[in-house]
Design an enzyme around this catalytic site. Structure first.
Site, short mmCIF file in Angstrom:
data_model
loop_
_atom_site.label_atom_id
_atom_site.label_comp_id
_atom_site.label_asym_id
_atom_site.label_seq_id
_atom_site.Cartn_x
_atom_site.Cartn_y
_atom_site.Cartn_z
N GLU A 99 0.84 -1.19 0.00
CA GLU A 99 0.00 0.00 0.00
C GLU A 99 0.87 1.24 0.00
O GLU A 99 1.76 1.38 0.85
CB GLU A 99 -0.92 0.02 1.23
CG GLU A 99 -1.77 1.27 1.37
CD GLU A 99 -2.57 1.57 0.11
OE1 GLU A 99 -2.39 2.66 -0.46
OE2 GLU A 99 -3.39 0.70 -0.31
N GLY A 143 -7.20 0.75 2.84
CA GLY A 143 -8.63 0.78 2.59
C GLY A 143 -9.02 1.41 1.28
O GLY A 143 -10.15 1.26 0.82
N GLY A 144 -8.09 2.12 0.64
CA GLY A 144 -8.34 2.67 -0.67
C GLY A 144 -9.38 3.78 -0.70
O GLY A 144 -9.69 4.41 0.31
N THR A 145 -9.92 4.02 -1.88
CA THR A 145 -10.84 5.14 -2.10
C THR A 145 -12.09 5.03 -1.24
O THR A 145 -12.48 5.99 -0.58
CB THR A 145 -11.24 5.20 -3.59
OG1 THR A 145 -10.08 5.47 -4.39
CG2 THR A 145 -12.27 6.30 -3.83
N CYS A 146 -12.73 3.88 -1.23
CA CYS A 146 -14.00 3.73 -0.52
C CYS A 146 -13.89 4.15 0.94
O CYS A 146 -14.70 4.94 1.42
CB CYS A 146 -14.49 2.28 -0.61
SG CYS A 146 -16.00 1.97 0.34
N HIS A 195 -46.35 -4.25 4.90
CA HIS A 195 -46.93 -2.91 4.84
C HIS A 195 -46.65 -2.18 6.16
O HIS A 195 -46.70 -2.80 7.22
CB HIS A 195 -48.45 -3.01 4.64
CG HIS A 195 -49.15 -1.69 4.74
ND1 HIS A 195 -49.17 -0.78 3.71
CD2 HIS A 195 -49.85 -1.12 5.77
CE1 HIS A 195 -49.85 0.29 4.09
NE2 HIS A 195 -50.28 0.10 5.34
#
Length: 457
Positions: free
Chosen positions: A34, A39-42, A439
């Protein structure tokens, strides 16, 4: 001497950590690399922080409209942007920390922090370290595209917006698609004046016309300014303001604001990986070329997530991991072409979309049936005084299978899954039409809509 691994994973976005866990679980020695944020973009600049901001904007909107529900608030509603950012940061920190700790404590997995570059088909360098792997999984994601013409001004992107802890006086957003629209409504609700500029004749051009027009109406009802058919020529400084010059058929020919956000697309993070040294093919836009099982042209090398051009969402990235892991480790043949296109637009109310659009079905020439219902005829929406939008579904007239659907309205981002699951089952629409739903919900009106299908003309 290179350090030998059974597998190397480049990038810790949605696919990378799960891939590493599956590989180590299969007894492999794994390295994961990394270069910046785990964790990257998200986790860091995408889904998690933006949805945290959307939640704050929603809270501001509901508070301002409390009187509509008989809830009287004694003082004007104010938004503290520093607290908004602090809340967002805390949400991100938990997610980022979770991924970081998961990987650094993963048995048989070595974490390298730095920029990965290929030295050959199966060798990767990270700083002074050289790694060799029989299998390599590229999960490097994408970044905001910055077009020429804005060199003279400070621009914001979806990433740098995460550092904003103040209220822009007038936020100009270039790009009328998913990212631009989410930020546009969000900052309007925080209190900024907002102008969204797009070169196309309608917002989110890939959606059906009725969806685009209704989204435009929703945003304009909240005071967002929208300029369409506008080619952006350049951004210029004018004192402490930013001027965006436009080429369009309507006046004025410029928009003046305090801050500028560019949301005109994404570019894969593949230009500085040394892919040419590995012989890995990319297309003209820089996306790594993969087959239906996400293999590159180099044996043993795979590309997952945004960098392969097969999807630009967290859920498509994770599904890439599932496809590769099942094929490699579980003797379960899976393909990218098996999945059904599905995504949400997180304005409020949200848009949930699955499968084909109405326009795509028309162009296909197949016989189809269509059902449509305004949210004004959905009890749940009426009860909550949130009746903007509609739902629609398109069915193959011969097979009775659902071809596509859109729910633009309250809880549409969740209700759409009841349609998606029936599509994956390849079941006729009558399965969901005859189901007894609870409902009061939004989903309960899907069977009613399906009971009133008409020929698509």
């Amino acid at each position: 001497m290179a350090t030998k691994y059974d597998a190397i994973v480049i990038g810790t976005g949605q696919a990378g950590p799960s891939m590493a866990q599956s590989l180590t679980g299969a007894g492999m020695k794994v390295a994961i690399i990394e270069r910046k944020l785990f964790g990257g973009t998200c986790v860091n600049t995408g889904c998690i922080p933006t949805k945290a901001l959307v939640a704050s904007a929603r809270a501001a909107y509901v508070a301002k409209h409390g009187a509509d529900f008989g809830v009287m608030i004694g003082s004007p509603i104010a938004v503290d942007m520093k607290k908004v950012k602090a809340r967002k940061d805390a949400v991100v920190e938990r997610s980022n920390g979770g991924v970081t700790n998961w990987l650094k404590n993963m048995k048989n997995c070595t974490v390298y922090e730095g920029h990965a570059r290929f030295g050959g088909p199966h060798t990767v360098s990270v700083g002074k370290e050289v790694l060799e792997g029989d299998k390599i999984f590229i999960n490097v994601g994408a970044r905001a595209l910055i077009p020429p013409g804005f060199e003279e001004v400070d621009v914001l992107t979806n990433s740098t917006m995460m550092e904003v802890d103040f209220l822009p006086e007038h936020l100009i957003i270039i790009g009328g698609s998913y990212i631009g629209l989410e930020f546009g409504q969000m900052y309007r609700r925080f209190g900024s004046e907002v102008t969204i500029v797009d070169r196309n004749p309608r917002l989110i051009k890939l959606e059906d016309k009725d969806v685009s027009e209704t989204v435009k109406e929703i945003l304009e009802n909240e005071g967002v300014h929208i300029r369409l058919n506008a080619d952006c020529v350049s951004g210029k400084k004018r004192g402490n303001k930013i001027t965006v010059k436009l080429e369009c058929n309507s006046d004025p020919k410029e928009v003046v604001g305090s801050h500028l956000l560019l949301a005109v697309g994404r570019s894969p993070n593949t230009d500085d990986l040394g892919l040419e040294k590995a012989g890995i093919k990319v297309d003209k836009r820089g996306y790594i070329v993969v087959d239906d099982q996400l293999c590159t042209n180099v044996p043993g090398v795979y590309a997952l997530g945004d960098c392969n051009g097969k999807g630009a969402f967290t859920h498509t990235s994770y599904n890439d991991y599932e496809i590769v892991a099942d094929n490699l480790l579980r003797n379960d043949s899976r393909r990218v072409s098996d999945r059904i296109r599905a995504y949400n637009l997180y304005i409020d109310p949200p848009l949930g979309h699955v499968g084909m659009t109405e326009e795509e079905v028309r162009k296909s020439g197949r016989k189809a049936l269509i059902g449509k219902r305004p949210m004004t005829r959905v009890g749940r929406a009426v009860e909550k005084s949130e009746t903007q939008g509609f739902m629609k579904v398109i069915v193959d007239a011969e097979t009775k299978e659902i071809l596509g659907a859109a729910i633009l309205g309250i809880e549409g981002d969740e209700a759409i899954h009841s349609i998606l699951d029936v599509m994956y089952a390849k079941a006729p629409y009558t399965v969901i039409q005859r189901a007894m739903h609870i409902h009061p919900t939004v989903t309960e009106l899907i069977p009613t809509m399906l009971g009133d299908l008409k020929p698509l003309e």
